[in-house]
Design an enzyme around this catalytic site. Structure first.
Site, short mmCIF file in Angstrom:
data_model
loop_
_atom_site.label_atom_id
_atom_site.label_comp_id
_atom_site.label_asym_id
_atom_site.label_seq_id
_atom_site.Cartn_x
_atom_site.Cartn_y
_atom_site.Cartn_z
N TYR A 194 16.77 26.51 -121.32
CA TYR A 194 15.55 27.28 -121.46
C TYR A 194 14.38 26.36 -121.78
O TYR A 194 14.56 25.19 -122.16
CB TYR A 194 15.68 28.37 -122.53
CG TYR A 194 15.59 27.89 -123.96
CD1 TYR A 194 14.37 27.85 -124.63
CD2 TYR A 194 16.72 27.47 -124.64
CE1 TYR A 194 14.29 27.40 -125.94
CE2 TYR A 194 16.65 27.02 -125.96
CZ TYR A 194 15.43 27.00 -126.60
OH TYR A 194 15.35 26.54 -127.89
N CYS A 195 13.17 26.88 -121.57
CA CYS A 195 11.94 26.14 -121.88
C CYS A 195 10.93 27.16 -122.41
O CYS A 195 11.32 28.08 -123.11
CB CYS A 195 11.43 25.40 -120.64
SG CYS A 195 11.09 26.48 -119.24
N VAL A 196 9.66 27.02 -122.06
CA VAL A 196 8.66 28.00 -122.51
C VAL A 196 8.75 29.27 -121.66
O VAL A 196 8.92 30.36 -122.17
CB VAL A 196 7.23 27.42 -122.44
CG1 VAL A 196 6.20 28.49 -122.76
CG2 VAL A 196 7.08 26.25 -123.39
N ILE A 227 11.50 30.76 -123.88
CA ILE A 227 11.51 31.19 -125.28
C ILE A 227 10.40 32.21 -125.54
O ILE A 227 10.48 32.98 -126.49
CB ILE A 227 11.43 29.98 -126.24
CG1 ILE A 227 11.84 30.40 -127.66
CG2 ILE A 227 10.06 29.32 -126.17
CD1 ILE A 227 12.12 29.26 -128.59
#
Length: 91
Positions: free
Chosen positions: A54-56, A81
């Site tokens: 995952y990332c932003v 996130i």
């Protein structure tokens, strides 16, 4: 599945969760238990097949998934996130 559902599944199954954001962003708040491997380090990182990324927003996690696939490592982009509603940890 939502990112929250993936996180719950990862905790139940013991699946590694990898945060591909820069270390500064990881330190500001991340999914508890997630390991930080910034996107730039993914091409040479030791990543367990089946890991969740995952990332932003999910974009960079998708790029990480592609980089890993080139090495024959299957991983799952679980999104960003920004959509995670659970508790966050700080480093």
């Amino acid at each position: 599945m939502t990112i929250d559902e993936y996180v719950a599944k990862a905790k139940a199954d013991g699946t590694p969760i990898i945060d591909v954001r820069p270390p500064e962003m990881y330190a500001e708040g991340h999914i508890p238990g997630a390991v930080n491997i910034p996107l730039a380090k993914i091409p040479e990182a030791d990543v367990k097949p089946g890991s969740y990324l995952y990332c932003v927003s999910g974009y960079h996690a998708g790029l990480a998934k592609e980089d890993l696939a080139k090495r024959g490592i299957a991983a799952e982009d679980i999104g960003g996130i920004e959509n995670y509603t659970g508790p966050k940890a700080t480093a």
